[in-house]
Design an enzyme around this catalytic site. Structure first.
Site, PDB file in Angstrom:
ATOM      1  N   HIS A   1       0.850  -1.190   0.000  1.00 41.02           N
ATOM      2  CA  HIS A   1       0.000   0.000   0.000  1.00 41.02           C
ATOM      3  C   HIS A   1       0.883   1.237   0.000  1.00 41.02           C
ATOM      4  O   HIS A   1       1.365   1.678   1.039  1.00 41.02           O
ATOM      5  CB  HIS A   1      -0.891  -0.049   1.250  1.00 41.02           C
ATOM      6  CG  HIS A   1      -1.915   1.036   1.328  1.00 41.02           C
ATOM      7  ND1 HIS A   1      -3.050   0.915   2.098  1.00 41.02           N
ATOM      8  CD2 HIS A   1      -1.991   2.265   0.760  1.00 41.02           C
ATOM      9  CE1 HIS A   1      -3.762   2.014   2.007  1.00 41.02           C
ATOM     10  NE2 HIS A   1      -3.134   2.859   1.184  1.00 41.02           N
TER      11      HIS A   1
ATOM     12  N   GLU B   1      -7.584   2.144  -3.871  1.00 37.98           N
ATOM     13  CA  GLU B   1      -8.101   2.650  -2.601  1.00 37.98           C
ATOM     14  C   GLU B   1      -9.073   3.784  -2.923  1.00 37.98           C
ATOM     15  O   GLU B   1      -8.656   4.890  -3.267  1.00 37.98           O
ATOM     16  CB  GLU B   1      -6.978   3.152  -1.696  1.00 37.98           C
ATOM     17  CG  GLU B   1      -7.497   3.511  -0.305  1.00 37.98           C
ATOM     18  CD  GLU B   1      -6.416   4.041   0.618  1.00 37.98           C
ATOM     19  OE1 GLU B   1      -6.611   3.974   1.837  1.00 37.98           O
ATOM     20  OE2 GLU B   1      -5.394   4.540   0.125  1.00 37.98           O
TER      21      GLU B   1
ATOM     22  N   ALA C   1      -8.182  11.404   3.255  1.00 34.99           N
ATOM     23  CA  ALA C   1      -7.629  12.219   2.174  1.00 34.99           C
ATOM     24  C   ALA C   1      -8.180  11.794   0.815  1.00 34.99           C
ATOM     25  O   ALA C   1      -7.440  11.616  -0.156  1.00 34.99           O
ATOM     26  CB  ALA C   1      -6.106  12.132   2.187  1.00 34.99           C
TER      27      ALA C   1
ATOM     28  N   ALA D   1      -9.030   5.520   9.845  1.00 37.22           N
ATOM     29  CA  ALA D   1     -10.193   5.673   8.970  1.00 37.22           C
ATOM     30  C   ALA D   1     -11.246   4.595   9.214  1.00 37.22           C
ATOM     31  O   ALA D   1     -11.823   4.039   8.281  1.00 37.22           O
ATOM     32  CB  ALA D   1      -9.780   5.701   7.500  1.00 37.22           C
TER      33      ALA D   1
ATOM     34  N   HIS E   1       0.682   7.715  12.717  1.00 41.78           N
ATOM     35  CA  HIS E   1      -0.613   7.054  12.532  1.00 41.78           C
ATOM     36  C   HIS E   1      -1.028   6.203  13.726  1.00 41.78           C
ATOM     37  O   HIS E   1      -2.223   6.045  13.980  1.00 41.78           O
ATOM     38  CB  HIS E   1      -0.580   6.178  11.276  1.00 41.78           C
ATOM     39  CG  HIS E   1      -0.725   6.942   9.996  1.00 41.78           C
ATOM     40  ND1 HIS E   1       0.313   7.644   9.440  1.00 41.78           N
ATOM     41  CD2 HIS E   1      -1.789   7.130   9.180  1.00 41.78           C
ATOM     42  CE1 HIS E   1      -0.103   8.224   8.320  1.00 41.78           C
ATOM     43  NE2 HIS E   1      -1.375   7.920   8.136  1.00 41.78           N
TER      44      HIS E   1
ATOM     45  N   ASP F   1       1.785   3.449   3.140  1.00 40.55           N
ATOM     46  CA  ASP F   1       0.711   4.375   2.751  1.00 40.55           C
ATOM     47  C   ASP F   1       1.320   5.715   2.351  1.00 40.55           C
ATOM     48  O   ASP F   1       0.727   6.779   2.557  1.00 40.55           O
ATOM     49  CB  ASP F   1      -0.306   4.546   3.882  1.00 40.55           C
ATOM     50  CG  ASP F   1      -1.586   5.249   3.446  1.00 40.55           C
ATOM     51  OD1 ASP F   1      -1.876   5.243   2.233  1.00 40.55           O
ATOM     52  OD2 ASP F   1      -2.286   5.827   4.307  1.00 40.55           O
TER      53      ASP F   1
ATOM     54  N   GLY G   1      -2.057  10.203   4.149  1.00 40.90           N
ATOM     55  CA  GLY G   1      -0.993   9.251   3.905  1.00 40.90           C
ATOM     56  C   GLY G   1       0.203   9.559   4.790  1.00 40.90           C
ATOM     57  O   GLY G   1       0.089  10.209   5.832  1.00 40.90           O
TER      58      GLY G   1
END
Length: 393
Positions: A62, A128, A139, A219, A250, A273, A309
C-alpha cells in the site's frame, strides 16, 4: 573470468535473518537473479559484510508515491520515479495504490500502471477508493466517492488488465458485500477500509471473502466496550491480514503492540501508505486531486487538515519496529516481507532468504539498523560498492 563468475556474488560474515532464525557470521551466494546457496566457507573475492545484517527485500502492499511523484498521476515517468525512490529504501516489491478520482480517470491510471507491472517494475495495483464511506474518507475527495456497485468495481479491475491485486472498500455501503464476493471470485484481494462498518457487518464481509484490513485503526471506528466495531472483528479472525503504518504518527507504539499481540507477525503487513513526499522534504504535494502540505514530515490536507498518507519508507518502519517496539528481527522481517509476499501469492519467489528465491536483499548495520545497501534480483541498487572483498580465505 567467465560469465557465470561475473553474475555471482557472495556475501560473507553477515548476520542473516532466515525463516528458521538469525544466523551470525554466515555466507549467502547469489548467481544471476537468485539466491544460489546459504552457508559454506569464505572464499577470496567474497564481499565482507562483517558487522552488517542481511534481510529479505521489503514488500509494500500500500503505497501512493514517493520522490515527489504519485502513482495517481497516470504518468509512467512519475510511477517509475516513485518506485525507484522506495526501492532505494529497501522496497524491492511494490503494489502501487491509486486514490479516489473519477472512475474513468482511475481506469486510465490503471492502464498505465499495468504496463509497469508487465515490465516488472511493479507487482500489481491497489485501488483505494472511490468505494469508501463519506464519513471516513480521510484524504479522498467526498464528492468523488461512489457506492461499491459491483459493475463499477469490475470496471476498475478490468482496467488493470489482470494486474489488480487489491480493492479497498466499505462493506456496509450498498453493493459492498456483493463486491467483496465478486472480488474473491476473481482472485482479487478485498480489503475493508475507510469504513463505518460495525462488528457484525465486518464479520459478514470476512465471510464473503475479505482478507485484508486497510491501515487498521485508521479511517474506521475505534473500539468501544459495547460496540467493538470493525477493528476487533478484523483482529480476531485468522483469515485476515492487517496493515499497520509504523511511522510514529498514525499509531501509538502501544496500539501497534496490541495488534501484534492479538494477530501475530504472520498476520501483520507493515505498509507505508506513502504519498509523493516520501524521500523528500517538507512542502506542498498533490495526492490525486487534493493538495497536501508536509510539515516536519507529517502529511496533512491543505483543506481540512486530515492526515493524508505518510512520508514513511519501509527502512524507517524496519528500524522503528526493532528499536521502538522491541520486535525481534524475525517478527519484523515476517511483517515487512514474508507476510505480504504470502498474501500476494509470491512467497515461492520472494519474502525470505532461501535458496532458489529471487535475490532481493536489504543490508542494514547491525547496531542502529540503518539502511546500508539494497539488491534487487541479484543487482545492487544502492550501496554495494562499500563492501570490501575478502583477499584470502
Amino acid at each position: 573470468m567467465t560469465t557465470a563468475d561475473r553474475d555471482r556474488t557472495a556475501l560473507a560474515g553477515a548476520r542473516l535473518v532466515l525463516p528458521g532464525g538469525v544466523v551470525e557470521g554466515d555466507r549467502l551466494t547469489v548467481e544471476g537473479e537468485r539466491i544460489a546457496g546459504l552457508g559454506g566457507d569464505t572464499e577470496p573475492g567474497d564481499l565482507d559484510l562483517t558487522g552488517y545484517t542481511v534481510v529479505p527485500g521489503f514488500v509494500d502492499l500500500h503505497v501512493h508515491g514517493g520522490g515527489g511523484a504519485s502513482y495517481a498521476s497516470g504518468i509512467a515517468e512519475e510511477a517509475l520515479l516513485a518506485a525507484r525512490t522506495h526501492l532505494e529504501h529497501g522496497t524491492t516489491t511494490t503494489v502501487a495504490s491509486t486514490v479516489t478520482g473519477e472512475i474513468d480517470e482511475v481506469a486510465r491510471q490503471a492502464h498505465v500502471l499495468s504496463e509497469l507491472v508487465e515490465d516488472g517494475v511493479l507487482a500489481g495495483i491497489h485501488f483505494e477508493g472511490p468505494f469508501i464511506s463519506p464519513g471516513r474518507c480521510g484524504a479522498h475527495r467526498p464528492d468523488l466517492l461512489r457506492e461499491p456497485d459491483p459493475a463499477l468495481v469490475r470496471k476498475l479491475v478490468d482496467a488493470a488488465r489482470g494486474h489488480a491485486r487489491m480493492v479497498t472498500l466499505a462493506p456496509e455501503l450498498p453493493g459492498g458485500l456483493d463486491s467483496v464476493r465478486m472480488l474473491a471470485d476473481l482472485g482479487v484481494i478485498a480489503a475493508v477500509g475507510h469504513t463505518d462498518s460495525d462488528y457484525a457487518t465486518t464479520l459478514e464481509a470476512i465471510e464473503a471473502g475479505a482478507t485484508v484490513a486497510t491501515h487498521l485503526f485508521n479511517a474506521m471506528p475505534g473500539i468501544a466496550h459495547r460496540a467493538p466495531g470493525p477493528i476487533v472483528a478484523l483482529l480476531e479472525d485468522e483469515r485476515v491480514t492487517v496493515e499497520l503504518i509504523n511511522d510514529g504518527v498514525h499509531l501509538h507504539p502501544s496500539v501497534l503492540d496490541l495488534a501484534y499481540g492479538t494477530a501475530g507477525a504472520n498476520r501483520v503487513a507493515l505498509i507505508t501508505d506513502a504519498m509523493g513526499a516520501a524521500g523528500m522534504g517538507d512542502g506542498l504535494y498533490p495526492l490525486g486531486p487534493l493538495q497536501v502540505e508536509v510539515r516536519s514530515g507529517v502529511a496533512r490536507l491543505v483543506e481540512g487538515g486530515a492526515i493524508a498518507g505518510s512520508t514513511l519508507t519501509l527502512d524507517v518502519a524496519f528500524k522503528r519496529s526493532v528499536t521502538v517496539n522491541g520486535l525481534s528481527l524475525n517478527q519484523t522481517v515476517e511483517s515487512l516481507s514474508a507476510t505480504p509476499a504470502r498474501l500476494l501469492g509470491l512467497s515461492d519467489s520472494i519474502g525470505s532468504l532461501e535458496t532458489g528465491k529471487l535475490a532481493d536483499l536489504v543490508v542494514v548495520d547491525s547496531d542502529g539498523y540503518d539502511l546500508v545497501a539494497v539488491m534487487r534480483r541479484g543487482r545492487w541498487v544502492l550501496g554495494g560498492e562499500r563492501f570490501p572483498t575478502v583477499k584470502s580465505a
